[in-house]
Design an enzyme around this catalytic site. Structure first.
Site, PDB file in Angstrom:
ATOM      1  NE  ARG A   9     115.043  45.844 134.060  1.00 27.83           N
ATOM      2  CZ  ARG A   9     116.009  44.957 133.997  1.00 27.83           C
ATOM      3  NH1 ARG A   9     115.762  43.749 133.578  1.00 27.83           N
ATOM      4  NH2 ARG A   9     117.214  45.274 134.364  1.00 27.83           N
ATOM      5  CE  LYS A  53     112.461  37.606 134.815  1.00 24.98           C
ATOM      6  NZ  LYS A  53     113.448  38.405 135.474  1.00 24.98           N
ATOM      7  CG  HIS A  72     120.647  46.484 139.254  1.00 21.94           C
ATOM      8  ND1 HIS A  72     121.890  46.018 139.615  1.00 21.94           N
ATOM      9  CD2 HIS A  72     120.054  45.485 138.588  1.00 21.94           C
ATOM     10  CE1 HIS A  72     122.058  44.792 139.165  1.00 21.94           C
ATOM     11  NE2 HIS A  72     120.940  44.440 138.528  1.00 21.94           N
ATOM     12  CG  ASN A 113     122.805  35.551 138.260  1.00 25.32           C
ATOM     13  OD1 ASN A 113     123.891  35.145 138.705  1.00 25.32           O
ATOM     14  ND2 ASN A 113     122.266  35.080 137.166  1.00 25.32           N
ATOM     15  N   GLY A 114     123.181  39.586 138.991  1.00 26.89           N
ATOM     16  CA  GLY A 114     123.922  40.813 138.653  1.00 26.89           C
ATOM     17  C   GLY A 114     123.916  41.666 139.898  1.00 26.89           C
ATOM     18  CG  ASP A 129     122.393  29.633 143.333  1.00 29.73           C
ATOM     19  OD1 ASP A 129     122.560  29.771 144.559  1.00 29.73           O
ATOM     20  OD2 ASP A 129     121.280  29.692 142.786  1.00 29.73           O
ATOM     21  CG  PHE A 130     126.369  33.863 146.316  1.00 29.24           C
ATOM     22  CD1 PHE A 130     126.454  34.125 144.954  1.00 29.24           C
ATOM     23  CD2 PHE A 130     127.171  34.578 147.183  1.00 29.24           C
ATOM     24  CE1 PHE A 130     127.330  35.090 144.469  1.00 29.24           C
ATOM     25  CE2 PHE A 130     128.049  35.538 146.708  1.00 29.24           C
ATOM     26  CZ  PHE A 130     128.121  35.801 145.353  1.00 29.24           C
ATOM     27  NE  ARG A 131     119.997  29.504 146.045  1.00 34.21           N
ATOM     28  CZ  ARG A 131     118.907  29.847 145.406  1.00 34.21           C
ATOM     29  NH1 ARG A 131     117.753  29.747 145.993  1.00 34.21           N
ATOM     30  NH2 ARG A 131     118.954  30.302 144.160  1.00 34.21           N
ATOM     31  N   GLY A 159     121.431  39.676 148.653  1.00 32.45           N
ATOM     32  CA  GLY A 159     121.267  40.677 149.713  1.00 32.45           C
ATOM     33  C   GLY A 159     120.100  40.375 150.630  1.00 32.45           C
ATOM     34  CG  HIS A 200     120.290  45.148 143.111  1.00 25.47           C
ATOM     35  ND1 HIS A 200     118.940  45.369 142.925  1.00 25.47           N
ATOM     36  CD2 HIS A 200     120.586  44.054 142.357  1.00 25.47           C
ATOM     37  CE1 HIS A 200     118.451  44.466 142.101  1.00 25.47           C
ATOM     38  NE2 HIS A 200     119.429  43.643 141.732  1.00 25.47           N
ATOM     39  NE  ARG A 255     126.009  40.332 134.307  1.00 26.02           N
ATOM     40  CZ  ARG A 255     124.973  41.062 134.671  1.00 26.02           C
ATOM     41  NH1 ARG A 255     125.108  42.350 134.885  1.00 26.02           N
ATOM     42  NH2 ARG A 255     123.794  40.510 134.842  1.00 26.02           N
TER      43      ARG A 255
END
Ligand code: AMP
Length: 409
Positions: free
Chosen positions: A90, A14, A179, A210-211, A282-284, A332, A207, A240
Site C-alpha cells: 500500500r 500490517k 482512500h 477514523n479518517g 470513537d463514534f461508539r 459507514g 468511506h 482531523r
C-alpha cells in the site's frame, strides 16, 4: 498464488497473506512499536491470536520476524519464502505520477521518493517497508498500489485550488484525494452487486472511518473527492479538522502561541469529533456519551453528519444526479444511526431508507426500500484484497510479457 500484502506506517507494519485463487486470507497480523521495542501480532483461521514482544529496531527486522512467523513449523502458512510469489505494497502518495498500480522497479521507487515532499509523514515509511522486503526477498516481484491513483481521473476544475497557478506548476499543489483503493473497490463492488456496468452508474462512496473521505464516481471514474493535498481535508474526522477557513490555523497559532508545526499538529491530532466533544474520536464512545446527555458529544456527531450531508449533496450537483449512495469503513459499515441521519437529508431526491435493512453491521446490503429512487447500500471495503488483485494482475502481465519476449528472441 500466495501474495503478501504490506501496509507500512512510521512505527507499524500490517500484513496479510492472501491466496489469490480462493481470495482467502491465510494469515494476517501487525507489527507495532517499530523503532521503540516491538510487538508482533499473528492471526490464522482456527488458532488463537498470537502476540509477543520482539526487538524491531527497524522495519527490516519487522519484515524478518513476519516471514519467520509465516514459516513457523507449527502455526505458519508457508514452508519457504519462495512460496510468496509477489508482494503488494500500500503506497500513500503517488503524486501525479501514478494513475494506476505498478511494478516497483528501482526507477519507480525513485519517482515515488520524489513525491515525499507531498506526504512527508506517510511516504518515507512505505519506502522503508518496500526496501526491507526487497532486501529479504530480492527475486520476488513487488507491486505498489497508490491511495491517490484512482483520483487521477478528476478534471482540473475539481483538483485546482484557488491559489496562484504557478504553485501547481512548480510544486504540484492540488487536490489529490486518498482512500482511492477503497473507493475503487467499493464502487466496482456496487456495480457487481447491482448487476450493472460501472459506466452506467453515478455513485457516491462515503468511506467513513477514523479518517473519512467521500468520492463522486461517475461512469466508474473518480470525478471529485473530499480529501485534498493531504488526508487532512474534507469532512471532519476522528481527530482531523477537515475543511476549514485557512485563517483558523494562523489564528490558533497566534492565540495559543504555537509554531506552525504545532498548530498543524492540533489540526491533525486534536481536532475533529475528538476536538469538538472532548470525549473521544470513537463514534461508539460519542454515541454513548450523547445518550447520557453529553451535549458536546451530541454536537460532534451532528457536525460530522452535517459535513457528510454537505459533501454528498455537492456531489449530487457535480454529477447532475446520483444512482447509489454507499457507506463503507468502520463508521459507514457499522453505524446505523449515522447512516440514517445522513440519508434522511436526501428525501428530496427520493431516497427512502428501509430501517429494518439498515440494521446491518459489516455486511453487504441494500438499505433503501425497493421503490427508493436512489439505492442506498452498505459495502464493506477490503483494501488488502484490492491490493492483492492488482498485484496478481501486474505480476501475471509481467510473466506473460517476459514469455513473449523469450519467444520473439
Ligand atoms: P476505520 O478507520 O475504518 O477502522 O474505522 C474506525 C472507526 O469506526 C472507529 O474509530 C469508530 O469510530 C468506528 N466504529 C467501528 N465500529 C463501530 C460501531 N459498531 N458503531 C459505531 N462506530 C463504529
Amino acid at each position: 498464488m500466495k501474495v503478501l500484502v504490506i501496509n507500512c506506517g512510521s512505527s507499524s507494519l500490517k500484513y496479510q497473506v492472501i491466496d489469490s485463487d480462493t481470495e482467502n486470507v491465510l494469515a494476517k497480523g501487525l507489527c507495532e512499536r517499530i523503532g521503540i521495542d516491538g510487538v508482533l501480532t499473528y492471526q490464522k483461521p482456527g488458532i488463537d491470536k498470537i502476540k509477543f514482544e520482539a526487538p524491531m529496531p527497524k522495519h527490516r527486522q519487522a519484515v524478518e520476524l513476519v516471514l519467520k512467523q509465516l514459516m513457523d513449523p507449527e502455526v505458519g502458512v508457508i514452508k519457504s519464502i519462495d512460496e510468496i510469489q509477489a508482494v503488494g505494497h500500500r503506497m500513500v502518495h503517488g503524486g501525479e505520477k501514478f494513475a494506476c498500480s505498478t511494478l516497483l522497479t528501482d526507477e519507480v521507487l525513485q519517482t515515488v521518493e520524489s513525491c515525499n515532499d507531498l506526504a512527508p509523514l506517510h511516504n518515507p515509511p512505505t519506502l522503508v517497508g518496500v526496501n526491507a522486503c526487497k532486501e529479504l526477498m530480492p527475486t520476488t516481484p513487488m507491486v505498489g498500489v497508490f491511495d491517490t491513483a484512482f483520483h487521477q481521473t478528476m478534471p482540473a476544475e475539481a483538483y485546482i485550488y484557488g491559489v496562484p497557478y504557478e504553485y501547481y506548476e512548480k510544486y504540484t499543489l492540488r487536490r489529490f484525494g486518498f482512500h482511492g483503493t477503497s473507493h475503487r473497490f467499493v464502487s466496482q463492488r456496487v456495480a457487481e452487486i447491482l448487476g450493472k456496468k460501472p459506466e452506467d452508474l453515478k455513485i457516491i462512496v462515503c468511506h467513513l472511518g477514523n479518517g473519512s473521505s467521500i468520492t463522486a464516481v461517475d461512469h466508474g471514474k473518480s470525478v471529485d473527492t473530499s480529501m485534498g493535498l493531504t488526508p487532512l481535508g474534507g469532512v471532519i474526522m476522528g481527530t482531523r479538522c477537515g475543511d476549514i477557513d485557512p485563517t483558523v490555523v494562523e489564528y490558533v497559532a497566534q492565540k495559543e502561541d504555537l509554531s506552525l508545526e504545532e498548530a498543524m499538529a492540533v489540526m491533525n491530532k486534536k481536532s475533529g469529533v475528538l476536538g469538538i466533544s472532548g470525549v473521544s474520536s470513537d463514534f461508539r464512545d460519542l454515541e454513548e456519551a450523547a445518550a447520557n446527555g453529553n451535549e458536546r458529544a451530541d454536537l460532534a456527531l451532528k457536525t460530522f453528519v452535517h459535513t457528510v450531508v454537505k459533501t454528498v449533496g455537492s456531489y449530487v450537483a457535480v454529477m447532475n444526479g446520483v444512482d447509489v449512495i454507499v457507506f463503507t469503513a468502520g463508521i459507514g459499515e457499522n453505524d446505523t444511526a449515522i447512516r440514517a441521519s445522513v440519508l434522511e437529508h436526501f428525501g428530496y431526491l427520493g431516497v427512502t431508507l428501509d430501517p429494518v435493512a439498515n440494521d446491518v453491521h459489516g455486511k453487504e446490503r441494500i438499505i433503501s426500500t425497493k421503490d427508493s429512487k436512489v439505492t442506498a447500500m452498505v459495502v464493506p471495503t477490503n483494501e488488502e484484497l484490492a491490493i492483492c488483485r492488482d498485484t496478481v494482475e501486474i505480476v501475471t502481465k509481467k510473466v506473460v510479457e517476459e514469455a513473449v519476449k523469450e519467444v520473439l528472441k
